[in-house]
Structures are given as structure tokens and as C-alpha cells.
Motif scaffolding. Structure first.
Motif, mmCIF file in Angstrom:
data_model
loop_
_atom_site.group_PDB
_atom_site.id
_atom_site.type_symbol
_atom_site.label_atom_id
_atom_site.label_comp_id
_atom_site.label_asym_id
_atom_site.label_seq_id
_atom_site.Cartn_x
_atom_site.Cartn_y
_atom_site.Cartn_z
ATOM 1 N N GLU A 1 0.534 2.825 11.753
ATOM 2 C CA GLU A 1 1.257 4.022 12.205
ATOM 3 C C GLU A 1 0.379 4.907 13.084
ATOM 4 O O GLU A 1 0.478 6.134 13.075
ATOM 5 C CB GLU A 1 1.817 4.814 11.012
ATOM 6 C CG GLU A 1 2.771 3.997 10.151
ATOM 7 C CD GLU A 1 3.331 4.766 8.971
ATOM 8 O OE1 GLU A 1 3.510 5.994 9.098
ATOM 9 O OE2 GLU A 1 3.580 4.146 7.922
ATOM 10 N N ASP A 2 -0.478 4.251 13.882
ATOM 11 C CA ASP A 2 -1.381 4.977 14.781
ATOM 12 C C ASP A 2 -0.735 5.037 16.162
ATOM 13 O O ASP A 2 -1.013 4.218 17.045
ATOM 14 C CB ASP A 2 -2.733 4.268 14.835
ATOM 15 C CG ASP A 2 -3.803 5.127 15.489
ATOM 16 O OD1 ASP A 2 -3.443 6.020 16.269
ATOM 17 O OD2 ASP A 2 -4.997 4.887 15.218
ATOM 18 N N LEU B 1 -1.744 -1.912 14.921
ATOM 19 C CA LEU B 1 -1.675 -0.464 15.141
ATOM 20 C C LEU B 1 -0.315 0.083 14.727
ATOM 21 O O LEU B 1 -0.216 1.205 14.215
ATOM 22 C CB LEU B 1 -1.964 -0.148 16.608
ATOM 23 C CG LEU B 1 -3.398 -0.414 17.063
ATOM 24 C CD1 LEU B 1 -3.527 -0.205 18.571
ATOM 25 C CD2 LEU B 1 -4.388 0.492 16.323
ATOM 26 N N ASP C 1 -0.970 7.194 18.695
ATOM 27 C CA ASP C 1 -1.837 7.457 19.845
ATOM 28 C C ASP C 1 -2.576 6.194 20.281
ATOM 29 O O ASP C 1 -2.637 5.865 21.474
ATOM 30 C CB ASP C 1 -2.842 8.566 19.514
ATOM 31 C CG ASP C 1 -2.183 9.927 19.378
ATOM 32 O OD1 ASP C 1 -1.038 10.076 19.865
ATOM 33 O OD2 ASP C 1 -2.797 10.825 18.780
ATOM 34 N N ALA C 2 -3.158 5.473 19.305
ATOM 35 C CA ALA C 2 -3.911 4.260 19.636
ATOM 36 C C ALA C 2 -2.985 3.172 20.180
ATOM 37 O O ALA C 2 -3.364 2.415 21.080
ATOM 38 C CB ALA C 2 -4.661 3.752 18.408
ATOM 39 N N ARG D 1 -7.197 -3.062 9.851
ATOM 40 C CA ARG D 1 -8.317 -2.534 10.652
ATOM 41 C C ARG D 1 -9.245 -3.656 11.127
ATOM 42 O O ARG D 1 -9.666 -3.650 12.292
ATOM 43 C CB ARG D 1 -9.058 -1.449 9.880
ATOM 44 C CG ARG D 1 -8.184 -0.221 9.624
ATOM 45 C CD ARG D 1 -8.947 0.997 9.163
ATOM 46 N NE ARG D 1 -8.030 2.045 8.784
ATOM 47 C CZ ARG D 1 -7.392 2.837 9.649
ATOM 48 N NH1 ARG D 1 -7.601 2.685 10.949
ATOM 49 N NH2 ARG D 1 -6.550 3.761 9.225
#
Length: 341
Positions: free
Chosen positions: A221-222, A217, A224-225, A190
Motif C-alpha cells: 500500500e505504498d 508495492l 508514492d513508491a 520488502r
């Protein structure tokens, strides 16, 4: 950003500020003279420190490049001597001008301390540099796109022009890049996202911070981002190895193995050397202070895989799975034969 690019731009800006009204022909002549003899135009202590750093940085980069291919024991000995000499030279520059941010950053990176200590020292330097820029650059705003408010953009000057000729701002951006990469290497994903996005707000500052962003990212495992970042970056992002590798890792971690296979084959086809470096982890020269410019067509693929090493190691069976995807091992072997790896 190479100091051989931004330091001459800084010297030219200083000269034109002291000699307003120069014609374009006169500016071209000044530019040529600075390229031929920059020391002649380095009147201030800060400019002289920047020139000294440029020399040390060039010696570091060239020294590492010349050692490529040496036997392991000779390489380790030569690198140790090169780094020791650089530490001494950087300490001398910093003693004369503590505002030479790149010299301080590389000095931190070359210190023989644990990575967490190095990150802590870089965090302190970033805070100091940011506060200095806010106090001394009217209109500088680290939180806005372009980093410069309209009040700073007078006489038709663009945000890119201001940034590309300001070595202190470039030094701060290098610190952010180094923090983003160090965060990736220490599994602080992050913070890596936050630092990468801060670098991406700059204009006139060539970088691949979007690569750090995509890898972080993917590890988080994001989905959408990740694809939002791809959309914001534009279509050229698909040619970068960080996109292909990051997309493959993301889809694999999400259990979308059919899509992950397609993404991996695309990565192997688009990115010279991508398959080879993925299946054959290969040492990479340290980033001093940030990603070096690509010398070979496959350098960016090497950088992307090297930066993702911790993520790959933390993804169960990923390399074994990748080797079994149709065409990937063949692409790796073909690359090895072509380039003598």
C-alpha cells in the motif's frame, strides 16, 4: 533470458576475443555457423556445460507445453517423469561444471522441498554467484545502474553488450528474479522489492522485474513508491498487465473504490485475458528458471494474475468486487469463448 539467445552470444564473444580484427562480414559468418553448429565452437568445459543446459532447458519448456490440455492424472504423471529426467540431467551438468549457474538454479527449483528451503538454497547460490562475479569481472558492480563501471566499457562496448553475452551474469540475474518471485509467493514483499530493483539495474537483459516491483508495492500500500516506479519506468509500462492489476489492487486496498473501478476497467480493456484470469484462476506452468517468453497474446496477463494470486487471496472480497464492476465479467466471458477456455 532464453539460453538459446545468450549462449550463442557468449560463444561468438569468445571467438572474436580469440580472433581480433574480424570484419563485420566475418562476424556475421561466425554468427551463422554458431547458430547452425554451436558445439563446434564450445571448446571449454564451461561452454559445453552451457550447451547441455540449453538442451535440458529446451526439453523442459517444450515438454510442459506439449502436456497442455492433458487430463489431470496424465498431466501429473507426465510432469513427474519430465522433472525427474531433468533433475538427473542437471545433476550430471553440475557435476562436470559447478559454475553453470542456471543449471544449479533450475536444479534447486525442481527439488522436492518446501518453498522456504528452496528460497534458502537460492539465497546461498546468489551470494556465491555475486562474489564470483565481483572477483572475476573487473568493473562489475551490482550496486550501480547498468552493473558495469566505466573501466569495463572499453573499445566502445556497452553495458548491455557485456551483460547479454555473459552467461554467468545472466545466471545471477535469473537467481535474483527467482528470489523476487519467490518472495512474492511467500509474502515477503520488502525483499521482493529489493530483488526486483536489483534486476532492473541491468542493461541488455530483457525482464519484467518491474511487474514484481509493482505488485509488491501495491501489497505494501505504498502509493508514492508505486507511482514513482511507474514514472521511472516510462509510458510503455501502462501497457503491461502488472501495472493495470497492481494499480487496481493498490487503489482498492486504499479504499479509493471509484478510482479502483476505473483502473480495473482499463486493465480489462488493455490486457488480453486479464479479466478472465482474474475471475477464473488458472494453473500456470512453473517458471524454470524465470518467466517464460510469451507464446500467446494473453500470456503476460496470465503471468501477472498468477503472480498476484497470494495478494488477491489476501485482499478481502476483491475478486467478488471485481466481478461486479461493469464490463469485467462480459470481457472475461468473451475471452473464454474466443479461446475455448
Amino acid at each position: 533470458m532464453d539460453p538459446r539467445t545468450y549462449v550463442p552470444a557468449y560463444l561468438e564473444r569468445l571467438y572474436t576475443q580469440e580472433h581480433p580484427g574480424l570484419t563485420e562480414g566475418a562476424r556475421k559468418l561466425v554468427r551463422e555457423q554458431i547458430a547452425a553448429d554451436p558445439a563446434r565452437y564450445a571448446a571449454s568445459a564451461h561452454a559445453q556445460a552451457l550447451l547441455s543446459y540449453t538442451r535440458v532447458h529446451g526439453e523442459l519448456a517444450d515438454g510442459l507445453f506439449r502436456m497442455d490440455g492433458l487430463p489431470a492424472d496424465e498431466f501429473e504423471h507426465g510432469r513427474g517423469e519430465l522433472f525427474a529426467r531433468a533433475r538427473e540431467q542437471l545433476a550430471h551438468i553440475i557435476a562436470g561444471d559447478a559454475t553453470c549457474l542456471d543449471a544449479r538454479l533450475v536444479s534447486i527449483q525442481l527439488a522436492e522441498v518446501p518453498l522456504d528451503t528452496c528460497l534458502s538454497d537460492m539465497l546461498e547460490l546468489e551470494r556465491e554467484a555475486r562474489e564470483m562475479l565481483i572477483a572475476t569481472r573487473p568493473g562489475f558492480d551490482p550496486g550501480i545502474d547498468g552493473l558495469w563501471s566505466p573501466e569495463a566499457l572499453t573499445d566502445g562496448t556497452s553495458a548491455a553488450e557485456l551483460t547479454s553475452s555473459d552467461p554467468d551474469l545472466i545466471g545471477w540475474l535469473h537467481i535474483l528474479e527467482a528470489l523476487a518471485q519467490g518472495s512474492i509467493f511467500t509474502a515477503r514483499y520488502r525483499p521482493a522489492v529489493r530483488y526486483a530493483r536489483a534486476v532492473m539495474r541491468a542493461k541488455g537483459f530483457p525482464n519484467y522485474a518491474v511487474g514484481t516491483l509493482l505488485l509488491a508495492l501495491a501489497r505494501l500500500e505504498d502509493e508514492d513508491a508505486f507511482f514513482q516506479a511507474v514514472q521511472e519506468a516510462g509510458p510503455d509500462i501502462e501497457e503491461l498487465p502488472w501495472f493495470g492489476l497492481g494499480r487496481t489492487l493498490l487503489l482498492y486496498k486504499l479504499g479509493q473504490t471509484r478510482s479502483a473501478r476505473r483502473a480495473l476497467r482499463d486493465f480489462a480493456a488493455r490486457c488480453e485475458g486479464g479479466a478472465f484470469f482474474l475471475l477464473n484462476p488458472t494453473y500456470h506452468d512453473p517458471y524454470l528458471p524465470v518467466r517464460p517468453p510469451a507464446r500467446e497474446a494473453w500470456d503476460l496477463s496470465h503471468q501477472a494474475v498468477w503472480e498476484a494470486d497470494g495478494i488477491i487471496a489476501d485482499t478481502p472480497d476483491f475478486t467478488l468486487w471485481a466481478e461486479g464492476v461493469d464490463g469485467v465479467k462480459t470481457a472475461a466471458d468473451d475471452f473464454a469463448r474466443r479461446y475455448g477456455f
